[in-house]
Design a protein around this motif. Sequence first.
Motif, PDB file in Angstrom:
ATOM      1  N   ARG A  81      -8.386 -17.804  -0.387  1.00  0.00           N
ATOM      2  CA  ARG A  81      -8.509 -18.552  -1.638  1.00  0.00           C
ATOM      3  C   ARG A  81      -7.197 -18.470  -2.422  1.00  0.00           C
ATOM      4  O   ARG A  81      -6.682 -19.483  -2.895  1.00  0.00           O
ATOM      5  N   GLN A  95      -4.453 -20.574  -0.827  1.00  0.00           N
ATOM      6  CA  GLN A  95      -4.601 -21.996  -1.161  1.00  0.00           C
ATOM      7  C   GLN A  95      -4.104 -22.280  -2.580  1.00  0.00           C
ATOM      8  O   GLN A  95      -3.448 -23.293  -2.816  1.00  0.00           O
ATOM      9  N   GLU A  96      -4.420 -21.392  -3.520  1.00  0.00           N
ATOM     10  CA  GLU A  96      -3.963 -21.575  -4.900  1.00  0.00           C
ATOM     11  C   GLU A  96      -2.442 -21.541  -4.969  1.00  0.00           C
ATOM     12  O   GLU A  96      -1.826 -22.361  -5.647  1.00  0.00           O
ATOM     13  N   GLN A 133      -0.353 -22.231  -2.553  1.00  0.00           N
ATOM     14  CA  GLN A 133       0.170 -23.427  -1.896  1.00  0.00           C
ATOM     15  C   GLN A 133       0.098 -24.631  -2.826  1.00  0.00           C
ATOM     16  O   GLN A 133       1.014 -25.436  -2.874  1.00  0.00           O
ATOM     17  N   LYS A 134      -0.976 -24.751  -3.586  1.00  0.00           N
ATOM     18  CA  LYS A 134      -1.096 -25.842  -4.552  1.00  0.00           C
ATOM     19  C   LYS A 134       0.023 -25.759  -5.582  1.00  0.00           C
ATOM     20  O   LYS A 134       0.613 -26.770  -5.946  1.00  0.00           O
ATOM     21  N   MET A 135       0.310 -24.552  -6.052  1.00  0.00           N
ATOM     22  CA  MET A 135       1.352 -24.368  -7.059  1.00  0.00           C
ATOM     23  C   MET A 135       2.722 -24.708  -6.479  1.00  0.00           C
ATOM     24  O   MET A 135       3.562 -25.278  -7.165  1.00  0.00           O
ATOM     25  N   THR A 136       2.939 -24.381  -5.214  1.00  0.00           N
ATOM     26  CA  THR A 136       4.214 -24.674  -4.564  1.00  0.00           C
ATOM     27  C   THR A 136       4.375 -26.169  -4.351  1.00  0.00           C
ATOM     28  O   THR A 136       5.456 -26.719  -4.538  1.00  0.00           O
ATOM     29  N   LEU A 137       3.291 -26.840  -3.974  1.00  0.00           N
ATOM     30  CA  LEU A 137       3.347 -28.274  -3.734  1.00  0.00           C
ATOM     31  C   LEU A 137       3.463 -29.072  -5.026  1.00  0.00           C
ATOM     32  O   LEU A 137       4.003 -30.163  -5.045  1.00  0.00           O
ATOM     33  N   ASN A 138       2.931 -28.529  -6.106  1.00  0.00           N
ATOM     34  CA  ASN A 138       2.955 -29.216  -7.386  1.00  0.00           C
ATOM     35  C   ASN A 138       3.595 -28.296  -8.430  1.00  0.00           C
ATOM     36  O   ASN A 138       2.898 -27.598  -9.155  1.00  0.00           O
ATOM     37  N   THR A 181       2.433 -27.348 -12.055  1.00  0.00           N
ATOM     38  CA  THR A 181       1.337 -26.428 -12.369  1.00  0.00           C
ATOM     39  C   THR A 181       1.818 -25.001 -12.568  1.00  0.00           C
ATOM     40  O   THR A 181       1.055 -24.142 -12.950  1.00  0.00           O
TER      41      THR A 181
END
Length: 96
Positions: A76, A79-80, A82-87, A90
Amino acid sequence: MSHKAIIQLVRKYLKRMEEFGLVPFEMRPRQAGNHGGGSAQYAILNEPQATLLCTFMRNNRIVEAFKVRLIKEFYRMRQELQKMTLNPTTLPRKQN
């Protein structure tokens, strides 16, 4: 396993765990309801170290549940991150 038993296990296998990075220890206040307050020692483990620790534990119903919960939480958090790295919008902004 008790907190004390887990810390003893980390210390027993510290050299093996440090093959995956340093293992810092810190003292934190005990959570309410845990043996009358005071402070307790915690080992700060990375994902490979925590996974290795799990392999050193003998399985019983509680340890199995702990292993499942730990693995779910690592994935979990991955994934969080990775989301921060991609965007990058955030990511928390630095305050001056």
